[in-house]
Design a protein around this motif. Structure first.
Motif, mmCIF file in Angstrom:
data_model
loop_
_atom_site.group_PDB
_atom_site.id
_atom_site.type_symbol
_atom_site.label_atom_id
_atom_site.label_comp_id
_atom_site.label_asym_id
_atom_site.label_seq_id
_atom_site.Cartn_x
_atom_site.Cartn_y
_atom_site.Cartn_z
ATOM 1 N N CYS A 227 -5.866 64.862 9.402
ATOM 2 C CA CYS A 227 -7.718 65.561 10.454
ATOM 3 C C CYS A 227 -7.946 66.695 10.811
ATOM 4 N N GLY A 228 -8.361 67.080 9.423
ATOM 5 C CA GLY A 228 -8.809 68.056 9.276
ATOM 6 C C GLY A 228 -8.371 69.252 8.084
ATOM 7 N N PRO A 229 -8.931 70.424 7.955
ATOM 8 C CA PRO A 229 -9.217 72.017 7.240
ATOM 9 C C PRO A 229 -6.973 71.841 8.310
ATOM 10 N N GLY A 230 -6.288 72.625 7.732
ATOM 11 C CA GLY A 230 -5.089 73.088 8.753
ATOM 12 C C GLY A 230 -4.709 72.903 10.196
ATOM 13 N N CYS A 231 -4.587 71.162 9.845
ATOM 14 C CA CYS A 231 -3.887 70.300 10.743
ATOM 15 C C CYS A 231 -3.452 69.705 10.663
ATOM 16 N N THR A 232 -2.397 69.025 11.098
ATOM 17 C CA THR A 232 -1.735 67.885 10.883
ATOM 18 C C THR A 232 -1.220 67.063 11.657
ATOM 19 N N GLU A 233 -0.887 65.397 11.595
ATOM 20 C CA GLU A 233 -0.862 64.870 12.916
ATOM 21 C C GLU A 233 0.499 64.142 11.800
ATOM 22 N N LEU A 234 0.874 65.284 11.187
ATOM 23 C CA LEU A 234 2.400 65.007 10.984
ATOM 24 C C LEU A 234 3.485 63.735 11.962
ATOM 25 N N GLY A 235 4.366 63.329 12.225
ATOM 26 C CA GLY A 235 4.762 62.468 13.251
ATOM 27 C C GLY A 235 4.274 62.324 14.464
ATOM 28 N N ASN A 236 3.063 61.693 14.515
ATOM 29 C CA ASN A 236 2.209 61.481 15.890
ATOM 30 C C ASN A 236 1.934 59.925 15.464
ATOM 31 N N ASN A 237 2.439 59.396 14.604
ATOM 32 C CA ASN A 237 2.078 57.476 14.865
ATOM 33 C C ASN A 237 0.547 58.014 14.719
ATOM 34 N N ARG A 238 -0.570 57.865 13.168
ATOM 35 C CA ARG A 238 -1.766 57.950 13.701
ATOM 36 C C ARG A 238 -2.580 56.909 11.993
ATOM 37 N N ARG A 239 -1.413 56.325 11.708
ATOM 38 C CA ARG A 239 -1.905 55.195 11.096
ATOM 39 C C ARG A 239 -2.570 54.444 11.802
ATOM 40 N N TRP A 240 -3.257 53.534 10.679
ATOM 41 C CA TRP A 240 -3.758 52.513 12.160
ATOM 42 C C TRP A 240 -3.438 51.083 12.351
ATOM 43 N N THR A 241 -2.554 51.092 11.610
ATOM 44 C CA THR A 241 -1.631 50.016 12.407
ATOM 45 C C THR A 241 -0.946 50.258 13.633
ATOM 46 N N ASP A 242 -0.391 51.783 14.371
ATOM 47 C CA ASP A 242 -0.361 52.368 14.652
ATOM 48 C C ASP A 242 -0.888 52.102 16.232
ATOM 49 N N ASP A 243 -2.146 52.544 15.826
ATOM 50 C CA ASP A 243 -3.578 52.911 16.342
ATOM 51 C C ASP A 243 -3.779 50.999 17.402
ATOM 52 N N LEU A 244 -3.537 50.068 16.165
ATOM 53 C CA LEU A 244 -3.247 49.028 16.850
ATOM 54 C C LEU A 244 -2.806 48.492 17.451
ATOM 55 N N ALA A 245 -1.344 49.134 17.663
ATOM 56 C CA ALA A 245 -0.263 48.564 18.662
ATOM 57 C C ALA A 245 -0.464 49.287 20.035
ATOM 58 N N ARG A 246 -0.744 50.306 19.928
ATOM 59 C CA ARG A 246 -1.530 50.921 21.360
ATOM 60 C C ARG A 246 -2.594 50.188 22.147
ATOM 61 N N ARG A 247 -3.858 49.765 20.710
ATOM 62 C CA ARG A 247 -4.850 48.918 21.670
ATOM 63 C C ARG A 247 -4.612 47.672 22.103
ATOM 64 N N ILE A 248 -3.255 46.870 21.263
ATOM 65 C CA ILE A 248 -2.421 46.081 21.902
ATOM 66 C C ILE A 248 -1.893 45.966 23.373
ATOM 67 N N ARG A 249 -0.873 46.892 23.612
ATOM 68 C CA ARG A 249 -0.165 47.929 24.561
ATOM 69 C C ARG A 249 -1.693 47.587 25.770
ATOM 70 N N ALA A 250 -2.266 48.504 26.049
ATOM 71 C CA ALA A 250 -3.553 48.974 26.213
ATOM 72 C C ALA A 250 -4.131 48.233 27.060
#
Length: 421
Positions: free
Chosen positions: A222-245
């Motif tokens: 997510c940019g210099p000095g930033c990490t999304e480790l453990g935050n489930n940010r794969r496109w498949t995770d994002d897709l699952a959230r879209r389906i839910r919402a």
């Protein structure tokens, strides 16, 4: 040549069958948990290799992020890549906050045909009995397994989160609600490769199938000095959230990720690494897609490694045809993305990329062999340099996309299309 290649691919499919184990001996495929009814695979991590160090009288605690919830769970334990039996002395599941080895609730015992222990023979797998447990959509569960004796551990190398191991010799810590015994960490997933939920309101499972771009490489960026480790940010995770919402209650689907980095669609590209031989799209189809539950559609994203490893358009298309045919035989729809840009491709690679893209886009259904097109190529390409990824999405390696790119891919997908019946 293409006819011969297709024959080889179909022969590989016939030899690639998943075996299930019980507490006493391997089961037949017919004795797997029934896929009928309300069971759906809510999370998956496809195994592809052994962990570098064997496990010895210790416990593992693996975190699974569920795309959908239910009133019961069951887990799959794999021993596919080991040459020795895997002895599980105990297993539990529990709610997790996804950020630590501590549990958020009681550890519920997992059984296998009514027993708390199971021996999984070399090359086999086992599904557990149902565990009554209210699991939340977009929630995390901790799967804890105690390994008796010494065993090689099958793994998925890119969990994009922290998972936990107790020290060798520490024994059964599966019932610990605290995380103090889990003194070692890994960013791989060991032993457990799928979690099902029981939910009669779900309409099906979508399986994303492919190599590292499916697996989620870049999704912690997510940019210099930033990490999304453990935050489930794969496109498949994002897709699952879209389906839910975005979808109504009567149109909800689970999403399972069956990506394995470095793999190819065609079985024998000249430059393929030895570590991924035998993991092509057709060879692992039974284990990583067809043995999951509730599968209605596959989102197919393969080919970039084929070109990099020296395969041509004809070989790639022949593997597509064979894989799509197997999926259609199983009553599963297939949605395909053209091969996305890669600046390291030669001119010949790019000609082949366009040829494969033309095949996928022809008639909007892969020349009649698939059910629709997900044109991720159009999402990711740089409008100025169309053989490169848009700089806003590029992780810097020219191949994988960052968190913004992952979200862009998920946002591009038409939910009514991929969840059609």
């Amino acid at each position: 040549m293409f006819r011969a290649a297709s024959a080889l691919l179909l022969a590989a499919a016939l030899t690639c069958t998943a075996t299930v184990a019980s507490a006493e001996a391997p089961d037949t495929a017919a004795e797997r948990p029934a896929s009928k009814g309300s069971w759906h695979t809510s999370w998956a991590n496809s195994q592809h290799s052994l962990a570098p160090t064997p496990l010895r009288d210790q416990s593992v605690r693996m975190i699974s992020h569920l795309s959908q919830g239910g009133d019961a769970l069951r887990i799959r334990v794999q021993n596919t890549f080991s040459k020795s039996p895997l002895s599980i002395g105990a297993a539990t599941v529990a709610d997790s906050d996804g950020k630590s080895a501590a549990l958020r609730g009681p550890a519920r015992t997992v059984t296998f045909k009514g027993r708390g222990a199971v021996v999984v023979p070399a090359g086999a797998e086992v599904w557990s009995d149902p565990v009554p447990m209210r699991a939340r959509a977009q929630g995390d569960v901790a799967v804890s397994l105690s390994v008796s004796g010494q065993a090689d551990a099958g793994r998925h190398g890119s969990a994009f989160r922290t998972n936990y191991l107790s020290a060798p010799g520490s024994g059964d810590r599966t019932g610990d609600t605290g995380g103090g015994a889990y003194t070692q960490t890994t960013e791989s997933t060991y032993l457990v490769s799928a979690v099902d939920v029981r939910n009669s309101g779900l309409k099906g499972t979508l399986v994303a199938y492919g190599s590292s771009v499916v697996d989620g490489t870049g999704s912690t960026n997510c940019g210099p000095g930033c990490t999304e480790l453990g935050n489930n940010r794969r496109w498949t995770d994002d897709l699952a959230r879209r389906i839910r919402a975005e979808l109504p209650a009567g149109r909800q689907f689970t999403v399972a990720n069956a990506g394995v980095s470095g793999t190819t669609s065609y079985a024998d590209c000249p430059g393929m690494g030895a570590d991924v031989r035998g993991l092509d799209s057709l060879a692992r189809l039974d284990r990583d897609v067809l043995s999951l539950h509730g599968v209605k559609a596959v989102l197919f994203y393969y080919g970039t490694n084929d070109l990099a490893a020296g395969c041509d358009a004809g070989q790639i298309i022949s593997s597509y045809r064979a894989t799509f045919a197997r999926l259609h035989e199983a009553g599963i729809k297939v949605y395909v993305t053209p091969i996305t840009p890669r600046p390291g491709y030669t001119d010949a690679n790019n000609r082949d990329r366009q040829t494969v893209g033309g095949f996928v886009k022809k008639y909007g259904n892969c020349s009649g062999t698939c059910d629709g097109v997900l044109d991720f190529d159009q999402v990711l390409k740089d409008p100025v340099k169309p053989n490169s990824i848009d700089p806003a999405y590029d992780t810097g390696d020219g191949v994988h996309v960052n968190v913004a790119g992952q979200q862009a891919l998920a946002d591009f997908i038409s939910l009514p299309t991929v969840t059609s019946r």
